[in-house]
Scaffold this active site. Sequence first.
Site, mmCIF file in Angstrom:
data_model
loop_
_atom_site.group_PDB
_atom_site.id
_atom_site.type_symbol
_atom_site.label_atom_id
_atom_site.label_comp_id
_atom_site.label_asym_id
_atom_site.label_seq_id
_atom_site.Cartn_x
_atom_site.Cartn_y
_atom_site.Cartn_z
ATOM 1 N N HIS A 18 56.608 105.073 69.241
ATOM 2 C CA HIS A 18 56.870 104.422 70.532
ATOM 3 C C HIS A 18 56.736 105.434 71.678
ATOM 4 C CE1 HIS A 18 59.665 101.588 68.098
ATOM 5 N NE2 HIS A 18 58.606 100.875 68.440
ATOM 6 N N LYS A 42 69.531 88.271 66.330
ATOM 7 C CA LYS A 42 69.293 89.453 65.489
ATOM 8 C C LYS A 42 70.192 90.598 65.966
ATOM 9 C CE LYS A 42 65.145 91.835 63.986
ATOM 10 N NZ LYS A 42 63.791 92.087 64.423
ATOM 11 N N ARG A 91 49.096 100.139 65.522
ATOM 12 C CA ARG A 91 49.041 101.258 64.576
ATOM 13 C C ARG A 91 47.882 101.103 63.611
ATOM 14 N NH1 ARG A 91 55.072 100.219 62.873
ATOM 15 N NH2 ARG A 91 54.063 98.196 62.970
ATOM 16 N N SER A 129 60.233 101.246 62.977
ATOM 17 C CA SER A 129 61.700 101.321 63.103
ATOM 18 C C SER A 129 62.354 100.900 61.792
ATOM 19 C CB SER A 129 62.187 100.399 64.232
ATOM 20 O OG SER A 129 61.639 100.798 65.458
#
Length: 160
Positions: A18, A42, A91, A129
Amino acid sequence: MSRLAVYPGSFDPLTNGHMDVIRRAARIFRPLVVAVLRNPQKAGLFSVEERLDLIRKSVETMEGVEVDSFGGLLVDYVKERGGSRIVRGIRALSDFEYEFQMALMNRRLAPDIETVFLMAREEYTFLSSRLVREVALLGGALDDFVPPHIARLLHERVQS
Ligand code: PNS
């Protein structure tokens, strides 16, 4: 037209991947707003307030980078901020389908807002993450994956 762009995400936690996208985006857009999603569905490992503090500390020396949170539709938040660009990092090919769907949905919702994809450095291709949380939970070293203050808090969090 404003050069404000929003880089949205969960950032639970912010990773070096990030950070790489933030550095690249900050060279193109000003200001760049790193925006953490407030998602009542969440809970996450870190609260939104903790994530905001961790990101603020990580970008404190960077010019033109702001940190904020948002709820509801991303495109509404971008409009509210007076911007017209969304930044997302890509990515690998595996990110593409999800990102493509999101970008097209956002375009349908707000045709004037453009999504811009930036590629993080190749060495971060595997980094997420979720994997960082897993490595932390299993007691692995985090130094290559997140800024040092985030690694410290992650270790503390999983020990408690
Ligand atoms: O880091 P993430 O979890 O991949 O980020 C996903 C995020 C926050 C960009 C996405 O879930 C989002 O924009 N949520 C806000 C709700 C919204 O606007 N949904 C419609 C667009 S698909």
